[in-house]
Design a protein around this motif. Sequence first.
Motif, PDB file in Angstrom:
ATOM      1  N   UNK A 300       0.826  -1.202   0.000  1.00 15.48           N
ATOM      2  CA  UNK A 300       0.000   0.000   0.000  1.00 15.48           C
ATOM      3  C   UNK A 300       0.866   1.260   0.000  1.00 15.48           C
ATOM      4  N   UNK A 304       0.129   4.448  -2.262  1.00 16.35           N
ATOM      5  CA  UNK A 304      -0.103   5.726  -1.584  1.00 16.35           C
ATOM      6  C   UNK A 304       0.851   6.805  -2.076  1.00 16.35           C
ATOM      7  N   UNK A 343     -10.703   2.497   0.967  1.00 19.00           N
ATOM      8  CA  UNK A 343     -11.608   3.577   1.374  1.00 19.00           C
ATOM      9  C   UNK A 343     -10.945   4.947   1.209  1.00 19.00           C
ATOM     10  N   UNK A 344      -9.653   5.003   1.539  1.00 17.65           N
ATOM     11  CA  UNK A 344      -8.954   6.284   1.414  1.00 17.65           C
ATOM     12  C   UNK A 344      -9.082   6.858   0.012  1.00 17.65           C
ATOM     13  N   UNK A 347     -12.561   8.090  -0.824  1.00 18.41           N
ATOM     14  CA  UNK A 347     -12.785   9.368  -0.130  1.00 18.41           C
ATOM     15  C   UNK A 347     -12.108  10.511  -0.876  1.00 18.41           C
ATOM     16  N   UNK A 348     -10.831  10.313  -1.200  1.00 17.34           N
ATOM     17  CA  UNK A 348     -10.084  11.398  -1.838  1.00 17.34           C
ATOM     18  C   UNK A 348     -10.614  11.687  -3.229  1.00 17.34           C
ATOM     19  N   UNK A 381     -19.461   2.812   4.421  1.00 16.05           N
ATOM     20  CA  UNK A 381     -19.548   2.572   5.862  1.00 16.05           C
ATOM     21  C   UNK A 381     -19.104   3.772   6.688  1.00 16.05           C
ATOM     22  N   UNK A 382     -18.131   4.508   6.144  1.00 16.67           N
ATOM     23  CA  UNK A 382     -17.563   5.623   6.903  1.00 16.67           C
ATOM     24  C   UNK A 382     -18.395   6.878   6.616  1.00 16.67           C
ATOM     25  N   UNK A 384     -17.761   9.906   6.961  1.00 13.16           N
ATOM     26  CA  UNK A 384     -17.090  11.011   6.285  1.00 13.16           C
ATOM     27  C   UNK A 384     -17.055  10.773   4.776  1.00 13.16           C
ATOM     28  N   UNK A 385     -17.038   9.508   4.366  1.00 16.46           N
ATOM     29  CA  UNK A 385     -17.075   9.232   2.926  1.00 16.46           C
ATOM     30  C   UNK A 385     -18.462   9.565   2.373  1.00 16.46           C
ATOM     31  N   UNK A 388     -18.714  13.196   1.881  1.00 13.27           N
ATOM     32  CA  UNK A 388     -18.070  13.661   0.647  1.00 13.27           C
ATOM     33  C   UNK A 388     -18.962  13.363  -0.560  1.00 13.27           C
TER      34      UNK A 388
END
Lengths: 978, 175
Positions: A300, A304, A343-344, A347-348, A381-382, A384-385, A388
Amino acid sequence: MPAVSKGDGMRGLAVFISDIRNCKSKEAEIKRINKELANIRSKFKGDKALDGYSKKKYVCKLLFIFLLGHDIDFGHMEAVNLLSSNKYTEKQIGYLFISVLVNSNSELIRLINNAIKNDLASRNPTFMCLALHCIANVGSREMGEAFAADIPRILVAGDSMDSVKQSAALCLLRLYKASPDLVPMGEWTARVVHLLNDQHMGVVTAAVSLITCLCKKNPDDFKTCISLAVSRLSRIVSSASTDLQDYTYYFVPAPWLSVKLLRLLQCYPPPEDAAVKGRLVECLETVLNKAQEPPKSKKVQHSNAKNAILFETISLIIHYDSEPNLLVRACNQLGQFLQHRETNLRYLALESMCTLASSEFSHEAVKTHIDTVINALKTERDVSVRQRAADLLYAMCDRSNAKQIVSEMLRYLETADYAIREEIVLKVAILAEKYAVDYSWYVDTILNLIRIAGDYVSEEVWYRVLQIVTNRDDVQGYAAKTVFEALQAPACHENMVKVGGYILGEFGNLIAGDPRSSPPVQFSLLHSKFHLCSVATRALLLSTYIKFINLFPETKATIQGVLRAGSQLRNADVELQQRAVEYLTLSSVASTDVLATVLEEMPPFPERESSILAKLKRKKGPGAGSALDDGRRDPSSNDINGGVEPTPSTVSTPSPSADLLGLRAAPPPAAPPAPSGAGNLLVDVFSDGPAAQPGLGPSAEEAFLSELEPPAPESPMALLADPAPAADPGPEDIGPPIPEADELLNKFVCKNNGVLFENQLLQIGVKSEFRQNLGRMYLFYGNKTSVQFQNFSPTVVHPGDLQTQLAVQTKRVAAQVDGGAQVQQVLNIECLRDFLTPPLLSVRFRYGGAPQSLTLKLPVTINKFFQPTEMAAQDFFQRWKQLSLPQQEAQKIFKANHPMDAEVTKAKLLGFGSALLDNVDPNPENFVGAGIIQTKALQVGCLLRLEPNAQAQMYRLTLRTSKEPVSRHLCELLAQQF
Amino acid sequence: MIPLGTNAYTTPVRAGHCATPLVFIDLCSSLLREIRFILIQNRAGKTRLAKWYMQFDDDEKQKLIEEVHAVVTVRDAKHTNFVEFRNFKIIYRRYAGLYFCICVDVNDNNLAYLEAIHNFVEVLNEYFHNVCELDLVFNFYKVYTVVDEMFLAGEIRETSQTKVLKQLLMLQSLE
């Protein structure tokens, strides 16, 4: 590689730490610490001089104790002594102690600075770095004064070691951020830019940060960095994954440096030089291409690092917003990430796409992902996602997909997290209004909002639906019918009752023909909800009832019966009681004609920026650049108006005349005292005849809708009749305005309410309203401490000629303000003629025996007396031409200080006071406004035009008025708002 | 359209009316790149390192430490490694029982800081030879040195593990 053993070198320290860890209770720990402190104190005080090692060990123990959370009040001198040791380990502990326990003792600072100076001059790179790190960690002004001139020299000296250069660059950055005035610009700046070419990548990494910071303040001086940054970036991006050796991280060459270079480039517009630009575009394309290549590692860390560069590249592409091809490619890449398993990344991608949606080149490309985004809203699930995803749906919404997006958001709302419900509600309300083609859809949407998430529908939202229905007669009948149906539900939200009560009171007649919604049915439906509602809603319903008496005379007897009931007439709540009494009297005393005039349909509301939009912006919080401590205040104080709202207990006599401050019906300030009290009010109104209708107390619906509903502790009549007896002290008695006074004043040019000033002791809130050449201002002084303020005396002072231009009458306030309490002061303002400087507000009081004084500028500027003027394009141009003398025009070209958002600009111009004229300017991007400044002596006609240039981030503002100083003054005032 | 003669009124605004040179100061203010603080905490909330790049008084520091602990520990592996925090954001990563958190501006590059954390952890791991929580406790004063080598003034100073470790071992050999 040899590893470090536990606490090597200082056995005593390791033992002490073990002891602390073995303590079973907090008490045991404190006991052990006190024992150690006593031991160290005796060692430091002892006759025997301590050797360096012991000193280091004890200082280190003190530091450990401090880091555990205990106060340390000695040992500083011993730490400073360690600085002059020539052993690295001793010096290091000394510097660490100094950096962690910064002390403002000036004698110590002198000694510390002396030690730093010696180390900087030592030519020992290790010692130099320790000294530089200490400066960078402390970054105090004293250190800036002592070293700001030396560090640039160290940074660019030919013989400085690489590690020293790295530290010097960042140390300088710290000093420059803290006190830019202390860092002299000079010959070194040109050489700093060339550090971008340095062989040592670490030096480049540190230097880019410094250059980025310097660029922001002096973009022109550092322009040469663009081409250097591009070529450095290009070398990195095109290098093979092993070329950069030490700086390759999981097969990605120099990811952090690449990101920093890409951010540096975001300080500038696209390069002008075609060759540089070509090279840069090539770089950006390479990054996008690499994203499609198979990964060189499954780790990862690899992906990343690679994607860190990719996202920064996309930011730069969005920043340039000029390469359609790259924008669309970026969008496609992000589209792939939307379904990534990380998930990151999802989100981004959502976050980054949000900004892409606002570019005209990529808006359509973003829209193609709508289904994926809706799916994310449902399944992520998150929270914050999901948030967004909601943001992105909001950003990609336009006329073509509004119905789909709004219905998906509504569906989501049913299960949404509590934390984001209110925001979703606001977004839905805004989108529904913005993209409504037929307003029945809008009404349906808002009523659905209330049904699904009534608790999260704020006042702004339901006020807004009322404003829109009132202003659009094509939807009134539909609204009445729909709300009537919605009220049939056995359990409907109180907000629905409010909306229903208001709409039926205004437009119930439109559905009264249908026997299923005949007047008595409407009334009994509303009244069936009455008893379960809060006081505010019941007050609103009482107003609906009196309107019913006017609309439907056949309901008069029933409604009078309701009003006459003991539960109303003798209601414990004074507001309800007063309404019941007054409405009952009104319905029996007034003739049909009078009633019809008094209770005439509400006039259309002036169009202005949706207050919902403002609320959403407020929720999103201030810009990211603001200090972290903003968050220290509790969330409720984010609402500016809420912050100054007096507690209910201070509003002793809620008067229904709180609306619009009674100004329209206000007698001139010099009028003889009128009898106060609500009962008399009504009598006064009738003695004046129906013409005095606007001043009528019971026009409660206005009070509800008025965005500012200032509490009126006394009858407005009494307020007006009581001019302040206090003689204003001469300007020589008061201090000069505080340095921020102008900035604070600026905040209020386009708005009337908010917090004017705040420090540890005192908060001053303002609510004001202006009509014609009159104004009334409420100042709320809040004592933030727990101690009483004494001799509290706020006064208004007119400097210079202002006395002849502006009359301000103040009411005296209580001389004591209890801790935590708030007092209110009322100011009556009359504009006599045009004026340029605002009056001063001087606040003096004693706090804990110490006199405090503070001078602010009162937020009264000439534009407050603007009356908006609507006119057709032809009239506008004719007047524009008439005002073509050079001195009648003032013009300013200036850079945008805020993001250029048309809605915000509109709101500001309206807040400024002028009318906004559509379809006048051939360029739809431009804003054109007109208004008249009302003063007692004269009226000044004003025309204005604002031309934004989004590309250049500039505005041109032109003002033409019949009076030269006014043009200039208005132009200056307004220019600072963008 | 009504002819307005020589009046500037009809001149299209996009035609570059600005004679003043373009200045790009505030455009970048949101890019102000800076770490506000670095925290290492264990699951119980005990702080193993706190490095502040902004001025806070001791009460504020304590409050921030508690708040960060509260927002970070409730998250699981399916969540992102980013949390909005006041007007900032926390980028964090969990290693065994330790949370490494960096507080940055909302506009900062999330993944770059996420990997900066990992880079830092790999250096600690090498330096302390399989680092564990106790190493950070007993050698707290050395951890500060590692931080200063890699991050300074709220910026990334050095990213090469080889270079950082070489420097650390050189310092280790000094008296």
